[in-house]
Write a protein that holds these residues in place. Structure first.
Motif, PDB file in Angstrom:
ATOM      1  N   THR A   5      -1.665   8.181   2.525  1.00 38.38           N
ATOM      2  CA  THR A   5      -1.606   7.762   3.912  1.00 38.38           C
ATOM      3  C   THR A   5      -1.414   8.977   4.817  1.00 38.38           C
ATOM      4  N   ASP A   6      -1.411   8.722   6.128  1.00 35.70           N
ATOM      5  CA  ASP A   6      -1.135   9.792   7.089  1.00 35.70           C
ATOM      6  C   ASP A   6       0.224  10.424   6.817  1.00 35.70           C
ATOM      7  N   LYS A   7       1.205   9.612   6.414  1.00 32.83           N
ATOM      8  CA  LYS A   7       2.555  10.141   6.202  1.00 32.83           C
ATOM      9  C   LYS A   7       2.563  11.199   5.102  1.00 32.83           C
ATOM     10  N   PHE A   8       1.944  10.898   3.979  1.00 36.12           N
ATOM     11  CA  PHE A   8       1.884  11.877   2.893  1.00 36.12           C
ATOM     12  C   PHE A   8       1.116  13.114   3.350  1.00 36.12           C
ATOM     13  N   LYS A   9      -0.019  12.899   3.954  1.00 33.08           N
ATOM     14  CA  LYS A   9      -0.860  14.014   4.409  1.00 33.08           C
ATOM     15  C   LYS A   9      -0.086  14.923   5.365  1.00 33.08           C
ATOM     16  N   ASP A  10       0.658  14.342   6.294  1.00 32.41           N
ATOM     17  CA  ASP A  10       1.381  15.140   7.285  1.00 32.41           C
ATOM     18  C   ASP A  10       2.459  16.006   6.633  1.00 32.41           C
ATOM     19  N   VAL A  11       3.124  15.480   5.616  1.00 39.14           N
ATOM     20  CA  VAL A  11       4.148  16.262   4.924  1.00 39.14           C
ATOM     21  C   VAL A  11       3.521  17.460   4.224  1.00 39.14           C
ATOM     22  N   VAL A  12       2.399  17.235   3.538  1.00 34.47           N
ATOM     23  CA  VAL A  12       1.721  18.329   2.846  1.00 34.47           C
ATOM     24  C   VAL A  12       1.201  19.366   3.844  1.00 34.47           C
ATOM     25  N   GLU A  13       0.596  18.887   4.927  1.00 34.61           N
ATOM     26  CA  GLU A  13       0.025  19.800   5.916  1.00 34.61           C
ATOM     27  C   GLU A  13       1.089  20.645   6.604  1.00 34.61           C
ATOM     28  N   PRO A  37     -11.494  -8.981   1.096  1.00 34.36           N
ATOM     29  CA  PRO A  37     -12.624  -9.909   0.959  1.00 34.36           C
ATOM     30  C   PRO A  37     -13.559  -9.834   2.161  1.00 34.36           C
ATOM     31  N   ARG A  38     -14.853  -9.954   1.872  1.00 32.41           N
ATOM     32  CA  ARG A  38     -15.901  -9.871   2.907  1.00 32.41           C
ATOM     33  C   ARG A  38     -15.834  -8.546   3.670  1.00 32.41           C
ATOM     34  N   LYS A  39     -15.327  -7.528   3.001  1.00 38.19           N
ATOM     35  CA  LYS A  39     -15.229  -6.176   3.571  1.00 38.19           C
ATOM     36  C   LYS A  39     -14.404  -6.131   4.851  1.00 38.19           C
ATOM     37  N   LYS A  40     -13.435  -7.008   4.933  1.00 36.34           N
ATOM     38  CA  LYS A  40     -12.534  -7.005   6.085  1.00 36.34           C
ATOM     39  C   LYS A  40     -11.623  -5.784   6.017  1.00 36.34           C
ATOM     40  N   HIS A  41     -11.474  -5.090   7.145  1.00 42.91           N
ATOM     41  CA  HIS A  41     -10.668  -3.875   7.205  1.00 42.91           C
ATOM     42  C   HIS A  41      -9.215  -4.164   6.848  1.00 42.91           C
ATOM     43  N   VAL A  42      -8.653  -3.329   5.972  1.00 40.42           N
ATOM     44  CA  VAL A  42      -7.249  -3.450   5.598  1.00 40.42           C
ATOM     45  C   VAL A  42      -6.460  -2.226   6.054  1.00 40.42           C
ATOM     46  N   ALA A  43      -6.989  -1.033   5.774  1.00 40.22           N
ATOM     47  CA  ALA A  43      -6.275   0.194   6.153  1.00 40.22           C
ATOM     48  C   ALA A  43      -7.216   1.386   6.125  1.00 40.22           C
ATOM     49  N   ASP A  44      -6.847   2.419   6.861  1.00 45.78           N
ATOM     50  CA  ASP A  44      -7.534   3.712   6.806  1.00 45.78           C
ATOM     51  C   ASP A  44      -6.676   4.660   5.976  1.00 45.78           C
ATOM     52  N   LEU A  45      -7.270   5.223   4.937  1.00 44.78           N
ATOM     53  CA  LEU A  45      -6.551   6.108   4.030  1.00 44.78           C
ATOM     54  C   LEU A  45      -7.329   7.406   3.833  1.00 44.78           C
ATOM     55  N   TRP A  46      -6.770   8.281   3.009  1.00 44.44           N
ATOM     56  CA  TRP A  46      -7.409   9.562   2.711  1.00 44.44           C
ATOM     57  C   TRP A  46      -7.493   9.766   1.209  1.00 44.44           C
ATOM     58  N   PHE A  47      -8.612  10.289   0.743  1.00 51.40           N
ATOM     59  CA  PHE A  47      -8.651  10.851  -0.602  1.00 51.40           C
ATOM     60  C   PHE A  47      -8.113  12.279  -0.495  1.00 51.40           C
ATOM     61  N   MET A  48      -7.243  12.646  -1.420  1.00 53.77           N
ATOM     62  CA  MET A  48      -6.698  13.998  -1.418  1.00 53.77           C
ATOM     63  C   MET A  48      -7.220  14.772  -2.626  1.00 53.77           C
ATOM     64  N   PHE A  49      -7.779  15.932  -2.346  1.00 49.90           N
ATOM     65  CA  PHE A  49      -8.216  16.842  -3.395  1.00 49.90           C
ATOM     66  C   PHE A  49      -7.378  18.117  -3.290  1.00 49.90           C
ATOM     67  N   ILE A 105       0.868  -1.180   0.000  1.00 50.87           N
ATOM     68  CA  ILE A 105       0.000   0.000   0.000  1.00 50.87           C
ATOM     69  C   ILE A 105       0.902   1.225   0.000  1.00 50.87           C
ATOM     70  N   PRO A 106       0.931   2.005  -1.083  1.00 49.83           N
ATOM     71  CA  PRO A 106       1.835   3.154  -1.141  1.00 49.83           C
ATOM     72  C   PRO A 106       1.298   4.335  -0.343  1.00 49.83           C
ATOM     73  N   ASP A 107       2.193   5.234   0.028  1.00 47.59           N
ATOM     74  CA  ASP A 107       1.758   6.454   0.706  1.00 47.59           C
ATOM     75  C   ASP A 107       1.023   7.392  -0.244  1.00 47.59           C
ATOM     76  N   TYR A 108       1.268   7.211  -1.544  1.00 54.46           N
ATOM     77  CA  TYR A 108       0.610   8.035  -2.557  1.00 54.46           C
ATOM     78  C   TYR A 108       0.235   7.140  -3.726  1.00 54.46           C
ATOM     79  N   GLY A 109      -1.040   7.171  -4.101  1.00 57.59           N
ATOM     80  CA  GLY A 109      -1.492   6.365  -5.224  1.00 57.59           C
ATOM     81  C   GLY A 109      -2.661   7.036  -5.913  1.00 57.59           C
ATOM     82  N   ARG A 110      -3.060   6.442  -7.022  1.00 63.31           N
ATOM     83  CA  ARG A 110      -4.196   6.978  -7.766  1.00 63.31           C
ATOM     84  C   ARG A 110      -4.997   5.834  -8.355  1.00 63.31           C
ATOM     85  N   SER A 111      -6.294   5.862  -8.132  1.00 64.79           N
ATOM     86  CA  SER A 111      -7.198   4.848  -8.669  1.00 64.79           C
ATOM     87  C   SER A 111      -8.467   5.535  -9.163  1.00 64.79           C
TER      88      SER A 111
END
Length: 218
Positions: free
Chosen positions: A85-93, A110-122, A72-78
């Motif tokens: 991630t928090d790391k990218f967000k903290d640097v920008v902030e 699968p089965r909506k099992k939690h993997v990570a908490d991330l942020w959409f950045m606009f 899971i990268p700190d910065y991605g696009r889909s």
């Protein structure tokens, strides 16, 4: 220096994961909070994600699904959505506090099992940062930079002719103290970053980022 911010598909030689929308979500439905036209390109009809303006949260997904395992990268696009991630967000902030819009979402497996908490950045800087004197593209109708061959001849500036190589230069004075932005006259859908932000992301070992240097007028 100015850089375009690019996705790096590998982290330490390992492929990044594949993230997809949940059934029923559609990123094309996302709209900007303020659709007021300016002298730049349109901010609606599919361009909300790269408009440089805040968006309404109505259609921003609450979850995305992990389709293929990987880092899971700190910065991605889909699907045009920038996720960080928090790391990218903290640097920008740290450089531009309370400027950009970060909306939380959950990455599930699968089965909506939690993997990570991330942020959409606009990105919420919509600027006009191109140097008018050195750039050899044409600002067609005052809206969009295009090569001369794709532009009406009567709009060519005096320093452009049919044999001129198309070159785009940025103006550091126009950029000022901004660090992350979209240029409202450039159709390319990559965020632009300052040298300070690029160095801060490198120093923090933020993953998933690559930088393509852009020309700056001297």
């Amino acid at each position: 220096m100015v850089f375009a911010l690019i996705n790096e598909p590998k982290v330490d030689g390992k492929k990044t994961c594949s993230i997809v929308l949940m059934k029923g979500d559609n990123e094309q439905l996302i709209e900007v909070e303020d659709p007021t036209p300016d002298d730049g390109m349109r901010v609606s009809h599919g361009r909300a994600l790269v408009s440089g303006r805040r968006v309404k949260t109505d259609y921003v997904p609450k979850q995305m699904r992990l389709e293929r395992d990987g880092v899971i990268p700190d910065y991605g696009r889909s699907y045009g959505l920038f996720h960080v991630t928090d790391k990218f967000k903290d640097v920008v902030e740290a450089l531009e506090p309370n400027v950009h819009q970060f909306i939380p979402f959950e990455l599930v497996g699968p089965r909506k099992k939690h993997v990570a908490d991330l942020w959409f950045m606009f990105v919420c800087n919509r600027l006009d940062t191109v140097d008018r004197e050195r750039t050899t593209l044409v600002l067609v109708d005052g809206k969009m930079w295009l090569p001369a061959r794709d532009s009406p001849r009567d709009q060519w500036p005096s320093h452009v002719d049919s044999g001129t190589q198309s070159m785009l230069f940025f103006d550091l004075n126009r950029i000022g103290n901004h660090h992350l932005w979209f240029d409202k006259h450039i159709i390319q859908e990559l965020p632009l970053v300052s040298e300070n932000l690029a160095n801060s992301l490198k120093d923090a070992r933020v993953t998933g980022v690559a930088f393509a240097e852009r020309r700056v007028a001297r």
